[in-house]
Design a protein around this motif. Structure first.
Motif, PDB file in Angstrom:
ATOM      1  N   UNK A  70       0.764  -1.276   0.240  1.00 29.02           N
ATOM      2  CA  UNK A  70       0.119  -0.068  -0.047  1.00 29.02           C
ATOM      3  C   UNK A  70       0.868   1.043   0.070  1.00 29.02           C
ATOM      4  N   UNK A  71       0.492   2.146  -0.679  1.00 28.72           N
ATOM      5  CA  UNK A  71       1.341   3.550  -0.748  1.00 28.72           C
ATOM      6  C   UNK A  71       0.010   4.664  -0.556  1.00 28.72           C
ATOM      7  N   UNK A  72       0.309   5.550   0.250  1.00 28.42           N
ATOM      8  CA  UNK A  72      -0.306   6.542   0.744  1.00 28.42           C
ATOM      9  C   UNK A  72       0.869   8.037   0.523  1.00 28.42           C
ATOM     10  N   UNK A  73       0.033   8.931   0.253  1.00 33.24           N
ATOM     11  CA  UNK A  73       0.562  10.315   0.614  1.00 33.24           C
ATOM     12  C   UNK A  73       0.088  10.957   1.694  1.00 33.24           C
ATOM     13  N   UNK A  74       0.747  11.550   2.748  1.00 36.70           N
ATOM     14  CA  UNK A  74       0.145  12.247   4.011  1.00 36.70           C
ATOM     15  C   UNK A  74       0.196  13.854   3.761  1.00 36.70           C
ATOM     16  N   UNK A  75      -0.993  14.412   3.488  1.00 36.91           N
ATOM     17  CA  UNK A  75      -1.216  15.643   3.177  1.00 36.91           C
ATOM     18  C   UNK A  75      -0.710  16.754   4.081  1.00 36.91           C
ATOM     19  N   UNK A  76      -0.843  16.270   5.291  1.00 29.48           N
ATOM     20  CA  UNK A  76      -0.172  17.253   6.473  1.00 29.48           C
ATOM     21  C   UNK A  76       1.081  16.935   6.768  1.00 29.48           C
ATOM     22  N   UNK A  77       1.845  15.811   6.710  1.00 30.22           N
ATOM     23  CA  UNK A  77       3.001  15.610   6.885  1.00 30.22           C
ATOM     24  C   UNK A  77       4.016  15.816   5.668  1.00 30.22           C
ATOM     25  N   UNK A  78       3.064  15.751   4.529  1.00 28.08           N
ATOM     26  CA  UNK A  78       3.792  16.131   3.165  1.00 28.08           C
ATOM     27  C   UNK A  78       4.947  14.923   2.825  1.00 28.08           C
ATOM     28  N   UNK A  79       4.653  13.499   2.892  1.00 30.52           N
ATOM     29  CA  UNK A  79       5.508  12.410   2.750  1.00 30.52           C
ATOM     30  C   UNK A  79       4.691  11.309   2.301  1.00 30.52           C
ATOM     31  N   UNK A  80       5.172  10.560   1.782  1.00 28.05           N
ATOM     32  CA  UNK A  80       4.786   9.327   1.431  1.00 28.05           C
ATOM     33  C   UNK A  80       4.904   8.214   2.663  1.00 28.05           C
ATOM     34  N   UNK A  81       3.905   7.285   2.800  1.00 26.87           N
ATOM     35  CA  UNK A  81       3.762   6.390   3.687  1.00 26.87           C
ATOM     36  C   UNK A  81       3.734   5.213   3.029  1.00 26.87           C
ATOM     37  N   UNK A  82       4.418   4.246   3.147  1.00 30.03           N
ATOM     38  CA  UNK A  82       4.630   2.859   2.555  1.00 30.03           C
ATOM     39  C   UNK A  82       4.163   1.828   3.730  1.00 30.03           C
ATOM     40  N   UNK A  83       2.922   0.973   3.392  1.00 28.04           N
ATOM     41  CA  UNK A  83       2.616  -0.227   4.245  1.00 28.04           C
ATOM     42  C   UNK A  83       2.879  -1.420   3.663  1.00 28.04           C
ATOM     43  N   UNK A  84       3.612  -2.317   4.377  1.00 27.68           N
ATOM     44  CA  UNK A  84       3.890  -3.417   4.054  1.00 27.68           C
ATOM     45  C   UNK A  84       3.186  -4.432   4.998  1.00 27.68           C
ATOM     46  N   UNK A  85       2.386  -5.605   4.620  1.00 28.52           N
ATOM     47  CA  UNK A  85       2.039  -6.469   5.601  1.00 28.52           C
ATOM     48  C   UNK A  85       2.411  -7.866   5.397  1.00 28.52           C
ATOM     49  N   UNK A  86       2.921  -8.528   6.199  1.00 32.57           N
ATOM     50  CA  UNK A  86       3.593  -9.935   6.090  1.00 32.57           C
ATOM     51  C   UNK A  86       2.624 -10.764   7.000  1.00 32.57           C
ATOM     52  N   UNK A  87       2.157 -11.858   6.413  1.00 31.04           N
ATOM     53  CA  UNK A  87       1.608 -12.819   7.188  1.00 31.04           C
ATOM     54  C   UNK A  87       2.466 -14.003   7.618  1.00 31.04           C
ATOM     55  N   UNK A  88       2.664 -13.635   8.975  1.00 27.80           N
ATOM     56  CA  UNK A  88       3.701 -14.896   9.830  1.00 27.80           C
ATOM     57  C   UNK A  88       4.552 -14.167  10.735  1.00 27.80           C
ATOM     58  N   UNK A  89       5.271 -14.629  11.181  1.00 32.65           N
ATOM     59  CA  UNK A  89       6.334 -14.221  12.137  1.00 32.65           C
ATOM     60  C   UNK A  89       7.146 -13.059  11.792  1.00 32.65           C
ATOM     61  N   UNK A  90       7.553 -11.931  12.604  1.00 29.24           N
ATOM     62  CA  UNK A  90       8.549 -10.961  12.086  1.00 29.24           C
ATOM     63  C   UNK A  90       9.955 -11.599  11.707  1.00 29.24           C
ATOM     64  N   UNK A  91      10.541 -11.242  10.639  1.00 31.37           N
ATOM     65  CA  UNK A  91      11.848 -11.679  10.347  1.00 31.37           C
ATOM     66  C   UNK A  91      12.795 -10.420  10.237  1.00 31.37           C
ATOM     67  N   UNK A  92      13.987 -10.483  10.751  1.00 30.89           N
ATOM     68  CA  UNK A  92      14.760  -9.429  10.394  1.00 30.89           C
ATOM     69  C   UNK A  92      15.039  -8.733   9.204  1.00 30.89           C
ATOM     70  N   UNK A  93      14.930  -9.477   8.056  1.00 23.81           N
ATOM     71  CA  UNK A  93      15.068  -9.053   6.747  1.00 23.81           C
ATOM     72  C   UNK A  93      14.041  -8.221   6.144  1.00 23.81           C
ATOM     73  N   UNK A  94      12.759  -8.396   6.923  1.00 22.51           N
ATOM     74  CA  UNK A  94      11.598  -7.434   6.572  1.00 22.51           C
ATOM     75  C   UNK A  94      12.081  -6.089   6.731  1.00 22.51           C
ATOM     76  N   UNK A  95      12.969  -5.796   8.035  1.00 24.45           N
ATOM     77  CA  UNK A  95      13.432  -4.304   8.131  1.00 24.45           C
ATOM     78  C   UNK A  95      14.235  -3.767   6.907  1.00 24.45           C
ATOM     79  N   UNK A  96      15.181  -4.914   6.545  1.00 27.09           N
ATOM     80  CA  UNK A  96      16.104  -4.406   5.417  1.00 27.09           C
ATOM     81  C   UNK A  96      15.300  -4.055   4.050  1.00 27.09           C
ATOM     82  N   UNK A  97      14.399  -4.870   3.725  1.00 31.20           N
ATOM     83  CA  UNK A  97      13.489  -4.665   2.404  1.00 31.20           C
ATOM     84  C   UNK A  97      12.784  -3.324   2.808  1.00 31.20           C
ATOM     85  N   UNK A  98      12.295  -2.889   4.077  1.00 29.88           N
ATOM     86  CA  UNK A  98      11.264  -1.785   4.214  1.00 29.88           C
ATOM     87  C   UNK A  98      12.349  -0.654   3.998  1.00 29.88           C
ATOM     88  N   UNK A  99      13.526  -0.418   4.437  1.00 26.95           N
ATOM     89  CA  UNK A  99      14.550   0.339   4.339  1.00 26.95           C
ATOM     90  C   UNK A  99      14.869   0.604   2.739  1.00 26.95           C
TER      91      UNK A  99
END
Length: 346
Positions: free
Chosen positions: A236-265
């Protein structure tokens, strides 16, 4: 105490033979799918070539074709403008392509793209394709061998290699089994049984963010970004009109994995490079991991407390004061999604 099972003397031999038969059957099955995918991509590329020659199709028509195909087949990620152009290059490089008759249809699509990009001579391209299958090279190994000019060191002499299966244990066979283009083609992702659940959660999350009334504008789902000639998709990709920035949403089905942080970065960096206007604030990411029993939500903040141009990355246990009221709290997100049960979203 249990009595140890007495196995027949030839049990280990039989087990080894059955394992090999299963792996070979898997390889044959995925190669059959791969051949169909390659044949489809070649036909699409040839259709584009024909219309460019007859009707003068340009890049804008290909861009529109990409949008229309992705709208019709949203689960297939092979129809980006870049990939359609690779299909055209495929048809140009192999004008007499016949499925099941060329070595390249034993290679994953990514391998073929590497060959098309880096080996212009058809004879050398055939040599590298043959070698990749014979030795079971991964895509990265293939690229290395091309870059190091292996063909010059070993010569172009043909071998007695024929169209045998890649070794089931080879990196090439493993990449074929996991190739996302094949899984997209068959709609058989590793999480295929959870796809409807994931879609439902993302749709609910999108509506939840928009209903908050704090400035979210919806940009798109499975939003396409092209980085280094490869395709990536944001849940999901949003633009926040007040903060003036993009907001990326990533959903993972399952346990948290450290590599998700790197992918988000990586996604945040790509969005800042490709989407962000010079007057926009650095992008913000929201990472959600949903298990059967709980939801874990974390914001990934890039430079929110730093001057523009300074790019930092951290996971926020709580929102900075300047963002409170503009973004839903982590607790609120977890509570919202925790109320949903799988059968409600499927």
């Amino acid at each position: 105490m249990a009595i140890p099972l007495q196995l027949p003397e030839d049990y280990a031999t039989l087990l080894g033979e059955l394992k090999q038969q299963i792996r070979q059957a898997q390889t044959r099955a995925v190669l059959a799918v791969n051949r169909e995918l390659m044949a489809l991509y070649w036909r699409i590329g040839q259709s584009i070539l024909d219309r460019q020659a007859q009707q003068g199709w340009g890049a804008k028509v290909i861009d529109q074709l990409s949008r229309d195909l992705r709208a019709e087949f949203p689960d297939l990620r092979g129809f980006s403008p870049t990939n359609l152009k690779y299909m055209r290059s495929f048809a140009q490089a192999y004008p007499d392509f016949q499925s099941g008759q060329q070595l390249v249809d034993q290679l994953p699509w990514g391998h073929l793209v590497t060959l098309l990009n880096t080996v212009k001579d058809p004879v050398q391209r055939e040599w590298y394709a043959r070698s990749a299958i014979q030795h079971g090279w991964s895509r990265s190994v293939l690229q290395h061998q091309i870059d190091s000019r292996l063909i010059d060191r070993q010569g172009q002499a043909s071998t007695n290699f024929d169209r045998a299966l890649p070794s089931a244990q080879s990196e090439l066979a493993q990449q074929l089994l996991k190739d996302p283009y094949n899984f997209d083609f068959l709609s058989l992702h590793a999480q295929a049984l959870e796809r409807d659940l994931e879609k439902g959660l993302l749709a609910h999350l999108r509506d939840f963010m928009l209903e908050l009334g704090v400035g979210f504008a919806f940009v798109g789902n499975q939003y396409h970004l092209e980085v280094g000639g490869e395709d990536f998709y944001l849940d999901l990709l949003f633009y926040h009109l007040k903060l003036r920035c993009y907001v990326i949403v990533e959903l993972k089905i399952g346990e948290f994995r450290p590599e998700y942080v790197g992918k988000m970065n990586f996604y945040l960096s790509a969005a800042d490079d490709l989407l962000r206007h010079e007057q926009d604030a650095p992008s913000i990411g929201l990472l959600l991991c949903r298990t059967q029993n709980k939801v874990i939500a974390e914001y990934a903040l890039r430079g929110v407390d730093k001057p523009l141009g300074v790019s930092t990355y951290q996971l926020a246990e709580s929102l900075p004061a300047e963002l409170e009221g503009s973004l839903p709290s982590i607790e609120a997100l977890e509570q919202e999604l925790a109320t949903l049960t799988p059968h409600e979203d499927a």
